[in-house]
Motif scaffolding. Structure first.
Motif, short mmCIF file in Angstrom:
data_model
loop_
_atom_site.label_atom_id
_atom_site.label_comp_id
_atom_site.label_asym_id
_atom_site.label_seq_id
_atom_site.Cartn_x
_atom_site.Cartn_y
_atom_site.Cartn_z
N VAL A 122 0.80 -1.16 0.07
CA VAL A 122 0.00 0.03 0.00
C VAL A 122 0.99 1.12 -0.10
O VAL A 122 0.54 2.30 -0.87
CB VAL A 122 -1.03 0.06 1.24
N LYS A 126 0.41 2.48 -3.46
CA LYS A 126 -1.02 3.56 -3.63
C LYS A 126 -0.48 4.41 -2.36
O LYS A 126 -1.03 4.60 -1.39
CB LYS A 126 -2.05 2.61 -3.01
N HIS A 129 -2.89 7.10 -0.93
CA HIS A 129 -4.19 6.68 -0.15
C HIS A 129 -3.52 5.75 1.08
O HIS A 129 -4.55 5.22 1.74
CB HIS A 129 -5.06 5.53 -0.94
N TYR A 130 -2.47 5.99 1.26
CA TYR A 130 -1.91 5.24 2.24
C TYR A 130 -2.41 5.34 3.76
O TYR A 130 -2.98 4.13 4.30
CB TYR A 130 -0.15 5.35 2.48
N ASN A 132 -5.32 6.81 4.67
CA ASN A 132 -6.71 6.37 4.59
C ASN A 132 -6.75 4.79 4.60
O ASN A 132 -7.67 4.35 5.47
CB ASN A 132 -7.28 6.85 3.32
N ILE A 133 -6.21 4.03 4.04
CA ILE A 133 -6.28 2.64 4.01
C ILE A 133 -5.74 1.98 5.19
O ILE A 133 -6.29 1.32 5.88
CB ILE A 133 -5.56 1.89 2.79
#
Length: 309
Positions: A122, A126, A129-130, A132-133
């Motif tokens: 992640v 990504k 968006h790290y 948030n995820i």
């Protein structure tokens, strides 16, 4: 099937028979175990108190180090004290307890390594968006899931083993209690039990290893679009993770993929993953990570200054 056990106490043959060699092993392995506890303990404390290590990666690293201490402590303290004993014994209940916790912490560690691989995926694939995820809630759930997975795995192993009739001889050709050597002293055919263990331990290790290798292949292939500095930092982090994977999974797959009926124990391989690898993990993670090294220096600098003040 009710177990009919004539065996209540087991004799452990140990690593070597020569008293001089055993004393030399004691002098070697005692500092290794102390280094394991101190090194991993230092990471746990540093991650807990350092404000610069608040990212999910270090959150997982702290728990991995805690599991390493527990994993090593299920085997090594007794192994070390047995090196000085003429007759090495353990009760059958004590043996089953050791097997339960050894597999519990071992599988928890595997699942934490899987979680850490997902975290790196992640973070690198990504990055926008790290945060948030990888929320704090998800991180806690992933760690709790790792502990739960280890518990379920170990319960299965123990439920398989408890009904078996142990009628001797009561000698285990190993330096700690594990399923393969314990199966050898049962007075029944353990082929079916061996197959269940093969699936529960061997295939689980292989699939986890393949999943982790695939994850890091995807991660490394995605680095082609990164800047040179971004690639260097990501490669440094991934190199530490991949090194730990090879050290942990190599011996485990070698031992547990072989059927119990045709198994010849390789004690030196077992020494590597029970004694040596837990000591190496904190070294591998800290040597290649400037943030952890700086946090440790600040922590100890603060303690030294407070004492001098």
């Amino acid at each position: 099937m009710a177990s009919t056990n004539n065996v209540t106490e087991l004799i452990i043959t140990g690593l070597f028979q020569d008293p001089e060699v055993q004393r030399a092993c004691f002098m070697l392995f005692l500092p290794v175990y102390l280094a394991t506890v101190v090194g991993n303990g230092l990471i746990v404390v540093t991650v807990s108190v350092s404000k610069s290590l608040r990212s999910p990666m270090y959150f997982f690293l702290g728990y991995l180090s805690l599991v390493e201490i527990c994993y090593s402590s299920t085997v090594v303290p007794k192994f070390i004290t047995d090196l000085l004993a003429k007759v090495k014994t353990i009760s059958l209940k004590g043996c089953l307890t050791q097997i339960f916790f050894f597999h519990f912490f071992g599988v928890t560690e595997i699942l934490l390594l899987v979680v850490m691989a997902y975290d790196r995926y992640v973070a690198i694939c990504k990055p926008l968006h790290y945060m948030n995820i990888m929320s704090r809630q998800l991180c806690h759930m992933l760690v709790a899931g790792s502990w739960l997975g280890g518990f379920i795995h170990s319960i299965i192993q123990i439920f398989i083993t408890i009904p078996l009739p142990f009628c001797g001889p009561n000698v285990i050709d190993h330096y700690f209690c594990d399923l393969h050597p314990l199966f050898k002293i049962t007075c029944m055919d353990t082929f079916v039990v061996g197959v269940i263990m093969f699936v529960n331990s061997g295939l689980f290790s292989v699939f986890s290893f393949l999943f982790l290798v695939s994850s890091y292949i995807v991660i490394l292939s995605s680095l082609r679009n990164r800047s040179a500095e971004g690639r260097r930092k990501a490669l440094s982090t991934c190199a530490s993770h991949i090194t730990v994977l090879i050290l942990f999974f190599g011996p485990a797959i070698f031992l547990y993929l072989r059927p119990a009926s045709t198994y010849t124990e390789d004690k030196l391989v077992a020494v590597f993953y029970t004694v040596i690898t837990p000591m190496l993990n904190p070294i591998i993670y800290t040597l290649r990570n400037a943030e952890v090294k700086n946090a440790i220096r600040k922590l100890w600098g603060r303690k030294v200054n407070s004492r001098m003040g």
